[in-house]
Structure formats: structure tokens, C-alpha cells
Scaffold this active site. Structure first.
Site, short mmCIF file in Angstrom:
data_model
loop_
_atom_site.label_atom_id
_atom_site.label_comp_id
_atom_site.label_asym_id
_atom_site.label_seq_id
_atom_site.Cartn_x
_atom_site.Cartn_y
_atom_site.Cartn_z
N SER A 1 48.07 47.27 47.04
CA SER A 1 49.42 47.02 46.72
C SER A 1 50.27 47.60 47.92
O SER A 1 51.43 47.37 47.70
CB SER A 1 49.29 47.35 45.35
OG SER A 1 49.14 46.69 44.34
N LYS B 1 52.41 45.39 49.50
CA LYS B 1 53.59 44.69 48.76
C LYS B 1 54.80 45.00 49.68
O LYS B 1 55.88 44.28 49.48
CB LYS B 1 53.34 45.03 47.37
CG LYS B 1 52.36 44.29 46.66
CD LYS B 1 52.41 44.70 45.12
CE LYS B 1 51.18 44.16 44.48
NZ LYS B 1 50.90 44.79 43.24
N TYR C 1 48.24 36.30 48.27
CA TYR C 1 48.47 37.39 47.76
C TYR C 1 46.84 38.32 47.75
O TYR C 1 47.08 39.36 48.17
CB TYR C 1 48.63 37.19 46.33
CG TYR C 1 48.69 38.53 45.22
CD1 TYR C 1 49.80 39.61 45.57
CD2 TYR C 1 47.66 38.86 44.43
CE1 TYR C 1 49.62 40.99 44.91
CE2 TYR C 1 47.52 40.25 44.01
CZ TYR C 1 48.42 40.94 44.10
OH TYR C 1 48.59 42.13 43.35
N TYR D 1 54.26 52.17 39.91
CA TYR D 1 54.09 51.49 38.63
C TYR D 1 54.60 52.41 37.48
O TYR D 1 55.48 52.96 37.65
CB TYR D 1 52.98 50.79 38.21
CG TYR D 1 52.04 50.21 39.34
CD1 TYR D 1 52.79 49.31 39.88
CD2 TYR D 1 51.09 50.96 40.17
CE1 TYR D 1 52.14 48.71 41.16
CE2 TYR D 1 50.60 50.48 41.12
CZ TYR D 1 51.11 49.13 41.67
OH TYR D 1 50.43 48.67 42.81
N VAL E 1 45.50 50.24 44.67
CA VAL E 1 44.19 50.71 43.92
C VAL E 1 43.11 51.14 45.03
O VAL E 1 41.88 51.49 44.43
CB VAL E 1 43.78 49.66 43.00
CG1 VAL E 1 44.64 49.69 41.83
CG2 VAL E 1 43.77 48.20 43.45
N1 GLN Z 1 44.95 43.27 44.48
C1 GLN Z 1 45.24 44.15 43.19
C2 GLN Z 1 45.36 43.43 41.97
O1 GLN Z 1 45.96 42.61 42.09
C3 GLN Z 1 46.36 45.01 43.76
C4 GLN Z 1 46.72 46.35 42.54
C5 GLN Z 1 47.28 47.25 43.06
O2 GLN Z 1 46.87 47.63 44.07
N2 GLN Z 1 47.61 48.01 42.29
O3 GLN Z 1 44.95 43.92 41.09
#
Ligand code: GLN
Length: 319
Positions: free
Chosen positions: A67, A70, A194, A246, A264
Site C-alpha cells: 500500500s 498508493k 492495482y 488506516y 502489509v
Molecule cells: N495489496 C494489498 C491489498 O489489497 C494492499 C493492502 C495493504 O498494504 N494494506 O490487500
């Protein structure tokens, strides 16, 4: 602000402390390519405004940035559609899990912010903008390489493929937004973009390099050209501060006090405007899906350097 600091000694001490930590969190196992990563890894890299680089631990071991991508995708999408983006995605903290679906129902398919999965999927849709998924993926890869001034950055296709095969929840989020008219392309195509963007594989050193434009008021330190305007860089930093972790964003700000974006894969990109761009990696996650030791290390760094909206003299690492 950096004068008098022995950053190499500070980072070395942090890495040594982190190596001793026993409670390292839990490696994400819902993405097949991440499940086997050794939780004992720890790396940290700091690049300063003067261009000097300071590293400790596994700063040159590539990991899945997930993420954190992003941030770069948001930067591209803002470049394409400008503030119109905010009609399709909000800029409020979500207070819910990164892959939550309930909030979307109540808010008619408009995700709270671009850093939760739903918001990032809208951002992917914007980047896709009528082109083929492979073109959009190429654009994201080129942009990230440009930011880091490093052509060796790549996408881990196995991670992308594994996520495609198991990403039912992201598929649900995408289809749900399409039902609300907030996705222009087929969910499958948007998710191809994505998943590939999330599968960018980078080291702490590369990630810290890629974040420099957010430290430098939107300018690329190697070219002097603006990647984004100064206001936009500040706004991305503000979003990272408020939404980058988050439903753990409040906790991260409370303890570290820097704009930061987690993934993650266990990485965190953090920015100290005007001073430093930094990246930390420890694969074990806390219960909110954020790097457990990554946040602890950044808290320790904030105390040692004063790089925080908090007053370092009043901060105690143990509390
Ligand atoms: N690719 C992961 C997902 O969509 C990204 C989530 C993350 O890094 N928090 O679940």
C-alpha cells in the site's frame, strides 16, 4: 536541524534494538507471495535534504511495498485529473480496516480516502484512463523509477499473480463501486493495475529515495523540476499523516508524529518536510496491518532527532 546529529550511530542503535525485540507481529499471509517472508528482517534508510543517505540493517533487501505504492499512484492520478479526483474519493480518515466494505455502502460508493483499498482502486481507475492495464502498470513503474532515480526497480509478478488469485475482497470492492458508477473500467482491468502497483518490489534505500519529492516541497531533487506543486506535496503529506495507517493512523501520529504510509509487506515510508525522507521495513504486522517494529523504530528515531510534530523531550519510547 540535522546539524550535530550522528545519524549513522542513531540508526545503528535502532537496528540493534529492533534485532532484540521478540514481539515482532505477524507476517501477512493472505497474499501468497508474502507469507514466507522471514519476520527477523529489519531495515531502515534515511535520505536528507542535502542528498546524504544513511542506512542500517537490511536496507538493501527488496520487499513488497504494497500500500505504500498508493502514495505514488495518488500523485500520478492528481497529475492527470487534478482536484476533480476529490469528487470520486474523499480525504477523511476512515477509522475502519484497509479493506472494509461497510463504509462504502453508507457513503454510496465514494471511498473515504485514497489510501484505503477502495480509494486506491478508484485511483487505479483514473490512471487507467482508457488505456490498457499493461500501459498503466508501465506508467506507474516508470514514475516510481523516476522518483527514486533508479531503473532497477521492478514489479514482483508472483506477488501480483498471487494477489489476483486470492483478492476476492478487492474484487468485491471494485464491483461494488462500479455498481455505484464510481469505476469507469471493468473491475478486472482496474485490479490488474492495482495488484501490480502493490507488487512493486523495493528496498528501504530505494523507497526513501522515491519519497524525496515529498520532503522537497514537490520538487525532484535530481532534476529540480516539480513532480507536484508545493501545495499538493503538503496535501499528500497531510493525507499520509491522517490516513496513512488506516484505523491505526491516530496511534501512529500519537506515537511518531510524522506523515507515514504503511503497507502489509511491513514497510513504512515517512516524510519529514524540508529535512528527510525515510523508509523502514520489518515484515511483522500489528492487528491493524501495520508494521509493528517499523512504527517502534520511527518512534525511536523521532525521539533521537526531534523530527516530529510531538515534542521529543516529552516523548517516552516505552509509553
Ligand atoms: N495489496 C494489498 C491489498 O489489497 C494492499 C493492502 C495493504 O498494504 N494494506 O490487500
Amino acid at each position: 536541524m540535522t546539524g550535530g546529529l550522528d545519524l549513522d550511530a542513531i540508526l545503528g542503535e535502532i537496528a540493534a534494538d529492533m534485532a532484540r525485540e521478540e514481539d515482532r507481529g505477524k507476517v501477512a499471509d493472505y497474499i501468497p507471495g508474502l507469507a514466507g517472508v522471514d519476520p527477523r528482517h529489519f531495515g531502515i534508510a534515511v535520505v536528507l535534504a542535502d542528498g546524504s543517505m544513511h542506512v542500517a540493517g537490511d536496507a538493501d533487501v527488496p520487499f513488497s511495498i504494497q500500500s505504500i505504492s498508493k502514495v505514488f499512484a495518488l500523485t500520478i492520478a492528481l497529475g492527470k485529473v487534478g482536484d476533480q479526483l476529490w469528487r470520486r474519493v474523499g480525504h477523511e480518515p476512515s477509522g475502519s480496516a484497509f479493506n472494509s466494505i461497510v463504509q462504502l455502502e453508507a457513503e454510496h460508493g465514494i471511498p473515504r480516502n485514497p489510501f484505503i483499498n477502495a480509494g486506491a482502486i478508484v485511483v487505479s481507475d483514473v490512471i487507467l484512463g482508457g488505456s490498457r492495464p499493461t500501459e498503466a502498470i508501465g506508467e506507474i513503474l516508470r514514475f516510481t523509477r523516476h522518483l527514486a532515480s533508479d531503473e532497477s526497480i521492478r514489479i514482483d509478478e508472483d506477488v501480483a499473480k498471487g494477489e489476483k488469485e486470492t483478492g476476492f475482497r478487492n474484487m468485491a470492492l471494485a464491483n461494488y463501486m462500479r455498481a455505484f458508477g464510481n469505476l469507469d473500467h471493468a473491475a478486472e482491468d482496474v485490479l490488474q493495475v492495482y495488484f501490480n502497483q502493490c507488487a512493486l518490489s523495493m528496498t528501504c534505500r530505494q523507497l526513501a529515495m522515491a519519497g524525496r519529492y515529498l520532503m522537497a516541497g514537490g520538487a525532484h531533487p535530481d532534476t529540480g523540476h516539480n513532480v507536484v506543486s508545493a501545495l499538493r506535496a503538503r496535501r499528500i503529506n497531510a493525507l499520509m499523516m491522517m490516513c496513512g495507517h488506516y484505523d491505526g493512523s491516530g496511534e501512529f501520529s500519537f506515537r511518531v508524529g510524522m506523515p507515514g504510509k504503511s503497507g502489509v509487506g511491513g514497510g513504512i515510508l515517512a516524510v519529514v518536510p524540508g529535512i528527510a525522507s525515510l523508509a523502514v521495513w520489518s515484515p511483522g504486522l500489528n492487528d491493524r496491518g501495520n508494521s509493528q517494529l517499523g512504527a517502534l523504530a520511527l518512534q525511536q528515531l523521532a525521539v533521537a532527532t526531534g523530527w516530529s510534530v510531538l515534542n521529543p523531550r516529552e516523548m517516552a519510547v516505552s509509553s
